[in-house]
Write a protein that holds these residues in place. Structure first.
Motif, mmCIF file in Angstrom:
data_model
loop_
_atom_site.group_PDB
_atom_site.id
_atom_site.type_symbol
_atom_site.label_atom_id
_atom_site.label_comp_id
_atom_site.label_asym_id
_atom_site.label_seq_id
_atom_site.Cartn_x
_atom_site.Cartn_y
_atom_site.Cartn_z
ATOM 1 N N GLY A 229 0.770 -1.314 -0.199
ATOM 2 C CA GLY A 229 -0.048 0.020 0.083
ATOM 3 C C GLY A 229 0.941 1.347 0.058
ATOM 4 O O GLY A 229 1.990 1.343 -0.167
ATOM 5 N N ILE A 230 0.140 2.352 0.182
ATOM 6 C CA ILE A 230 0.632 3.584 0.016
ATOM 7 C C ILE A 230 1.507 3.890 1.379
ATOM 8 O O ILE A 230 0.898 3.837 2.452
ATOM 9 C CB ILE A 230 -0.212 4.859 -0.174
ATOM 10 N N HIS A 231 2.767 4.319 1.346
ATOM 11 C CA HIS A 231 3.215 4.669 2.670
ATOM 12 C C HIS A 231 4.545 5.617 2.445
ATOM 13 O O HIS A 231 4.629 6.049 1.247
ATOM 14 C CB HIS A 231 3.924 3.555 3.274
ATOM 15 N N ALA A 232 5.053 6.450 3.460
ATOM 16 C CA ALA A 232 6.064 7.365 3.155
ATOM 17 C C ALA A 232 7.363 7.529 4.187
ATOM 18 O O ALA A 232 6.730 6.749 5.496
ATOM 19 C CB ALA A 232 5.347 8.590 3.130
ATOM 20 N N GLU A 233 8.474 7.777 3.809
ATOM 21 C CA GLU A 233 9.374 8.185 4.765
ATOM 22 C C GLU A 233 9.231 9.725 4.766
ATOM 23 O O GLU A 233 9.672 10.485 3.590
ATOM 24 C CB GLU A 233 10.810 7.411 4.342
ATOM 25 N N PHE A 243 -7.384 4.468 3.688
ATOM 26 C CA PHE A 243 -8.203 5.234 3.175
ATOM 27 C C PHE A 243 -9.889 4.535 3.019
ATOM 28 O O PHE A 243 -9.704 3.412 2.403
ATOM 29 C CB PHE A 243 -7.982 5.709 1.695
ATOM 30 N N ASP A 244 -10.715 4.935 3.436
ATOM 31 C CA ASP A 244 -11.931 4.156 3.341
ATOM 32 C C ASP A 244 -13.168 4.773 3.667
ATOM 33 O O ASP A 244 -13.215 6.099 4.636
ATOM 34 C CB ASP A 244 -11.971 2.727 4.271
ATOM 35 N N ALA A 245 -14.454 4.559 3.164
ATOM 36 C CA ALA A 245 -15.698 5.331 3.550
ATOM 37 C C ALA A 245 -15.882 5.126 5.126
ATOM 38 O O ALA A 245 -16.676 5.902 5.765
ATOM 39 C CB ALA A 245 -16.905 4.908 2.761
ATOM 40 N N THR A 253 -6.595 -0.125 8.406
ATOM 41 C CA THR A 253 -5.446 -0.235 7.354
ATOM 42 C C THR A 253 -3.954 0.263 7.828
ATOM 43 O O THR A 253 -2.983 -0.060 7.427
ATOM 44 C CB THR A 253 -6.258 0.285 6.117
ATOM 45 N N ALA A 254 -4.284 1.766 8.193
ATOM 46 C CA ALA A 254 -2.982 2.487 8.305
ATOM 47 C C ALA A 254 -2.339 1.796 9.488
ATOM 48 O O ALA A 254 -0.834 1.593 9.494
ATOM 49 C CB ALA A 254 -3.570 3.868 8.761
ATOM 50 N N LEU A 255 -2.850 1.117 10.590
ATOM 51 C CA LEU A 255 -2.349 0.700 11.657
ATOM 52 C C LEU A 255 -1.651 -0.631 11.509
ATOM 53 O O LEU A 255 -0.487 -1.034 11.896
ATOM 54 C CB LEU A 255 -3.140 0.581 12.878
ATOM 55 N N SER A 256 -2.428 -1.446 10.633
ATOM 56 C CA SER A 256 -1.853 -2.648 10.234
ATOM 57 C C SER A 256 -0.826 -2.724 9.559
ATOM 58 O O SER A 256 0.340 -3.400 9.637
ATOM 59 C CB SER A 256 -3.059 -3.383 9.524
ATOM 60 N N ALA A 257 -0.638 -1.705 8.312
ATOM 61 C CA ALA A 257 0.660 -1.387 7.778
ATOM 62 C C ALA A 257 1.670 -1.025 8.874
ATOM 63 O O ALA A 257 2.956 -1.490 8.316
ATOM 64 C CB ALA A 257 0.344 -0.565 6.810
#
Length: 305
Positions: A229-233, A243-245, A253-257
């Protein structure tokens, strides 16, 4: 390594995502591109008074005014596009507008029937000052960085998407950051724009300090990243996105990644990685303004010794 420039002018700007739009530039992985973008509305002249309706690039605008697409030769689905932000320079003015919009949040905040309110900002590269004398320190970034969905046709620029990015609106993506985007279509077809001179987490009123921007990026292709997925340094830390409705799904999703990242980087089992995240990771609302909830998890720089 090549160096290129794209101006924001008719023929090099769009207001929708589409895999079928011809690229305005084709580069090799590792090349540097300096991209000029107008503000999100595509104003062609600065405002002299708050809310002034100056000429715009698109008479019937469908979405953000974005520069591109920029093709990266050899990019394929399954790869990851690394967008290295080397420099972001706002123009000398910007605007913020809110209210005058009938949606659930404006109704909840009791401003849905209020007249649209505008702030006009003078930007000097370091600070911004509005017509009321409020001064803020600038932290410029691009709200929209992304690739079109793989499906043919035209797609809105407004919601962020888990594949390819788009209207991410994350204030952490300042100069010195690298954003990693899963490639959605051949040659990537990257669009850039929606410059923000400053924004708070959430973009709670629906706009930031909207401004034109000159952005220098280096574009690379990678195939092996520690998380999906989308991530950044970023200078402030490692960042993962959801991102979700549904706010719960976006958060998970953000935490799992981020837990995935900690597992790999710290050689931990999943339970231990989650425990470490509980002591070190910050969960933040990226934006609430774009039809889809955005949440990002941040592992702050230097938090782990």
């Amino acid at each position: 390594m090549g160096s290129f420039e794209v101006r924001a002018e008719a023929g090099s700007v769009v207001d929708v995502f589409s895999r079928d739009t011809a690229p305005v530039l084709t580069v090799e992985a590792g090349d540097v591109v300096t991209v000029e973008s107008l503000d999100s509305s595509g104003f062609l002249r600065r405002h002299e008074v708050p809310g002034e309706q100056q000429p715009v690039m698109f008479a019937e605008r469908r979405g953000h005014c974005l520069t591109g697409p920029i093709a990266v030769r050899g990019a394929k689905p399954g790869m990851v596009l690394a967008v290295h932000f080397e420099e972001l320079t706002p123009v000398e003015w910007g605007w913020t507008a809110t209210a005058g919009k009938d949606d659930w949040l404006m109704r909840r905040l009791r401003v849905d029937d209020a007249e649209r309110t505008w702030l006009l900002w003078e930007l000097d590269g370091r600070t911004g000052t509005d017509q009321h004398g409020h001064t803020v320190r600038l932290a410029p970034f691009l709200g929209v960085v992304g690739m079109p969905p793989e499906e043919p046709g035209e797609h809105s620029t407004i919601p962020p998407r888990p594949e390819g990015g788009g209207n991410i609106d994350c204030r952490e993506l300042v100069a010195g950051s690298t954003l990693y985007l899963p490639v959605t279509v051949p040659d990537a077809m990257l669009l850039l724009g929606d410059g923000h001179a400053r924004q708070g987490d959430g973009e709670v009123g629906g706009t930031a300090i909207e401004c034109g921007m000159t952005t220098r990026v280096r574009l690379d292709l990678v195939v092996d990243r520690p998380v999906p997925g989308i991530h950044a340094e970023t200078p402030s830390g490692l960042v993962t996105f959801g991102f979700d409705a549904d706010l719960n799904e976006a958060t998970a999703t953000a935490l799992s990644a981020m837990v995935d990242w900690l597992q790999i980087e710290q050689a931990l089992d999943r339970g231990a990685a989650l425990a470490l995240a509980s002591a070190t990771v910050d969960m933040r609302i990226t934006q609430i303004a774009n039809q889809t909830w955005g949440v990002h998890a941040v592992l702050p720089t230097g938090v782990l010794g």
